[in-house]
Write an enzyme that holds these catalytic residues in place. Structure first.
Site, PDB file in Angstrom:
ATOM      1  N   CYS A  26      31.835  23.313  23.133  1.00  0.00           N
ATOM      2  CA  CYS A  26      31.809  24.268  24.236  1.00  0.00           C
ATOM      3  C   CYS A  26      33.254  24.477  24.690  1.00  0.00           C
ATOM      4  O   CYS A  26      34.172  24.348  23.889  1.00  0.00           O
ATOM      5  CB  CYS A  26      30.900  23.783  25.366  1.00  0.00           C
ATOM      6  SG  CYS A  26      31.318  22.132  25.982  1.00  0.00           S
ATOM      7  N   HIS A 536      45.936  -0.133   6.313  1.00  0.00           N
ATOM      8  CA  HIS A 536      44.787  -0.629   7.080  1.00  0.00           C
ATOM      9  C   HIS A 536      44.324  -1.952   6.460  1.00  0.00           C
ATOM     10  O   HIS A 536      43.708  -1.970   5.396  1.00  0.00           O
ATOM     11  CB  HIS A 536      43.657   0.405   7.043  1.00  0.00           C
ATOM     12  CG  HIS A 536      42.560   0.163   8.026  1.00  0.00           C
ATOM     13  ND1 HIS A 536      41.621  -0.830   7.880  1.00  0.00           N
ATOM     14  CD2 HIS A 536      42.257   0.799   9.190  1.00  0.00           C
ATOM     15  CE1 HIS A 536      40.781  -0.800   8.898  1.00  0.00           C
ATOM     16  NE2 HIS A 536      41.147   0.188   9.707  1.00  0.00           N
TER      17      HIS A 536
END
Length: 617
Positions: A26, A536
């Protein structure tokens, strides 16, 4: 963290691509419908930079991003690709959550059309008020058509969004909506009170601007279409399913659903209007008081259908008045925080949020400032209650849906415009004055290393050919074999992985440290040739909260090839139940024509791991 990296992190923390059933947005929120809400790491998403707030309504994750929402959405969609679903999205929330989630899914997509039509109506009144256009002129007639179209053909707009929500054919849904608005049907109903379809009476009703008939009609269609797809042989589905769907659903809508939906819709709209007209002050106080909390919980979407029904049938809406009063209070409280905070970084955030709120976009202020500080939210409620009472007493009316105060000015042009201004100003002033009186605990100022960013200025913005050395020693594993979809599906970029034989990470090139993490399990680097790398250590090791890890550098530090960056205790991590396989990801993969990977089965830290060939400019 740029928009793509933020999108990738949100996707990783909500459970990856497999957990996404649909995504939309939105004005300020990225709205992701998920299959399993338990997989969402809400607190970690909340802590991401540029994320102003996180809310879960039913099976929908709402990430408040403010003005960045469109850019992040554009980066998020390619990561999830096409999302397949064979029915209504799963929702494990309670009945209220499911209801609100459904309303949001239906009404959010059509809001731009309604907002545009409402603002255009306001502009027309402005032109008429100052006698810049005559009601008999062609210009006025054209503008009237432009502004009425979205409301008149509202059933078609709702057919599209409802069909998308309930996963049925949108084109057949539009065809059914078209039947309700067909000129010949309107003429038939205007000239006869005893219409019959195969002997069954058809009640006269007007479906232009209606809301409930088409929503319930498409809900029925979703079940009819699903049933037909099961019973009709595959070879005949293309022909028979569409025609049978229309022949079954359209008569039921005209005979049963349409008339009932029209009566119920009119009753809801008229009932709310009468309630507001009789008890406007009380309604305004309660609405203005509660509105910020309704937004936080996502329950404000429940008022959308009432507003649309009122506007389409009666031409005005009364909810917008107290809503804008609450928005004005949000702006006032946030502006007070902006003036009082001693944290320069937070001051910048509060200033931008206050400006957005004055215009009418309040979620950056609500989620990024007032609810974060908690006590200013009391001032927002008080200001909203005062402004809501004024709007309710003088029956402030809006000509459309939208936001405000400033962006909503055209919506309120009319007899009650002056009271709209008074209620907005009163809300702002009350919240602005109360915020410093109530006080708040300021965001502490973080001490920053002055040399941060100095070396980053030396990093080229155009990637060049480059060799990446291995940051760890161990066995080489192809990325597609890593047991984590975020890495194996290359959502964060291409690269390679290593099963470490030694708990040390060293710099694979000369450059700067671009990112460190509180959980110490990963590190981001930039080379002077423009390569961006994420190292990582382990899978899901973020859950260890730094246990077993030691980071030896800070963000902004310059590094040379071979510098020791991070240490980790392999035994401790394994005993905690985590895989220590270490992906080495080129996060700006799109800058390279080709990424050549080592052919070795095992490798030592400092040996060539990847060779990057940059795209030619």
């Amino acid at each position: 963290m740029d928009d793509k990296q933020l999108a990738m992190e949100i996707l990783r923390l909500l459970g990856g691509k497999k957990n996404v059933s649909s995504v939309t947005h939105c004005v300020t929120r990225l709205r992701v419908s998920v299959n399993d809400t338990k997989s969402i790491k809400k607190n970690e998403i909340q802590s991401l930079k540029n994320v102003l707030g996180v809310n879960i309504v039913g099976n929908q994750l709402q990430v408040v991003l403010g003005g960045k929402v469109v850019d992040v959405y554009d980066q998020f969609v390619p990561l999830v690709g096409k999302v397949d679903s064979d029915g209504v999205e799963k929702n494990n929330g309670n009945l209220i959550d499911r209801f609100l989630d459904t309303l949001s899914g239906i009404f959010t997509p059509i809001i731009p059309a309604i907002v545009g039509a409402g603002l255009l109506k306001g502009i027309m009144i402005f032109l008429m008020f100052y006698k810049l256009v005559s009601t008999s002129s062609d210009l006025y007639k054209f503008l009237n058509i432009f502004s009425d179209s979205a409301f008149y053909f509202l059933p078609i707009l709702l057919a599209i969004s409802t069909a998308a929500r309930f996963k049925c054919n949108q084109y057949i849904a539009v065809a059914i909506a078209g039947i309700l608005l067909h000129p010949n049907l309107i003429t038939m109903m205007a000239h006869s009170n005893s219409l019959k379809f195969i002997g069954i009476p058809v009640t006269n009703a007007s479906y232009s601007s209606s809301v409930l008939p088409i929503i319930f009609g498409i809900l029925l269609m979703s079940y009819v279409e699903k049933w037909l797809n099961k019973v009709v042989p595959k070879i005949l589905r293309m022909i028979l399913v569409p025609v049978l769907t229309v022949l079954i659903v359209a008569p039921i809508v005209l005979i049963v659903i349409g008339p009932i939906g029209t009566v119920v819709g009119d009753a809801i709209g008229q009932g709310f209007i009468q309630l507001y007209l009789k008890y406007g002050v009380i309604a305004g106080i309660l609405f203005g008081l509660a509105y910020p909390y309704l937004v936080i919980m996502g329950m404000h979407v429940g008022f959308g259908p009432v507003m649309v029904q009122s506007l389409s049938k009666y031409g005005v809406d009364y909810i917008m008045g107290p809503t804008v009063a609450s928005n004005s209070a949000e702006a006032g409280a946030t502006f007070a925080v902006f003036l009082k905070t001693k944290n320069e970084e937070f001051k910048a955030i509060a200033g931008a949020a206050a400006l957005n709120a004055i215009i009418g976009i309040t979620e950056p202020a609500l989620f990024g400032v007032t609810s974060k500080l908690k006590r200013p939210l009391i001032a927002v409620s008080a200001g909203g209650a005062v402004g809501g009472a004024i709007a309710g007493y003088f029956k402030v009316t809006a000509l459309g849906m939208g936001t405000g105060p400033i962006a909503g000015i055209p919506l309120f042009l009319g007899a009650t415009f002056i009271y709209f201004i008074i209620s907005s100003v009163a809300s702002f002033v009350v919240a602005f004055v109360l915020t410093p009186i109530i006080g708040f605990e300021d965001i502490p100022v973080k001490k920053q290393d002055e040399k941060v960013e100095l070396d980053e200025k030396l990093v080229t913005r155009i990637a060049a050919d480059q060799t990446i050395d291995s940051p760890v020693s161990g066995d080489v594993i192809q990325l597609q074999d890593v047991k984590d979809g975020v890495f194996s599906e290359k959502m964060m970029g291409d690269g390679i992985a290593i099963q470490p034989t030694r708990g040390e990470v060293v710099a694979p090139f000369a450059g700067v440290v671009s990112a460190t993490f509180a959980t110490k399990h990963a590190i981001g680097l930039k080379s002077y040739d423009g390569c961006e790398v994420l190292i990582h250590v382990g899978l899901d090791t973020v859950k260890l909260n730094g246990k077993g890890f030691e980071v030896l550098v800070n963000k902004g530090d310059s590094i040379n090839k071979g510098d020791l960056l991070l240490k980790f205790d392999m035994k401790e991590i394994r005993q905690a139940g985590y895989d220590i396989v270490t992906p080495v990801i080129i996060t700006n993969t799109d800058m390279y024509e080709k990424i050549n990977k080592t052919a070795k089965d095992n490798i030592n830290a400092g040996e060539e791991l990847l060779n990057l060939v940059a795209k030619k400019k």
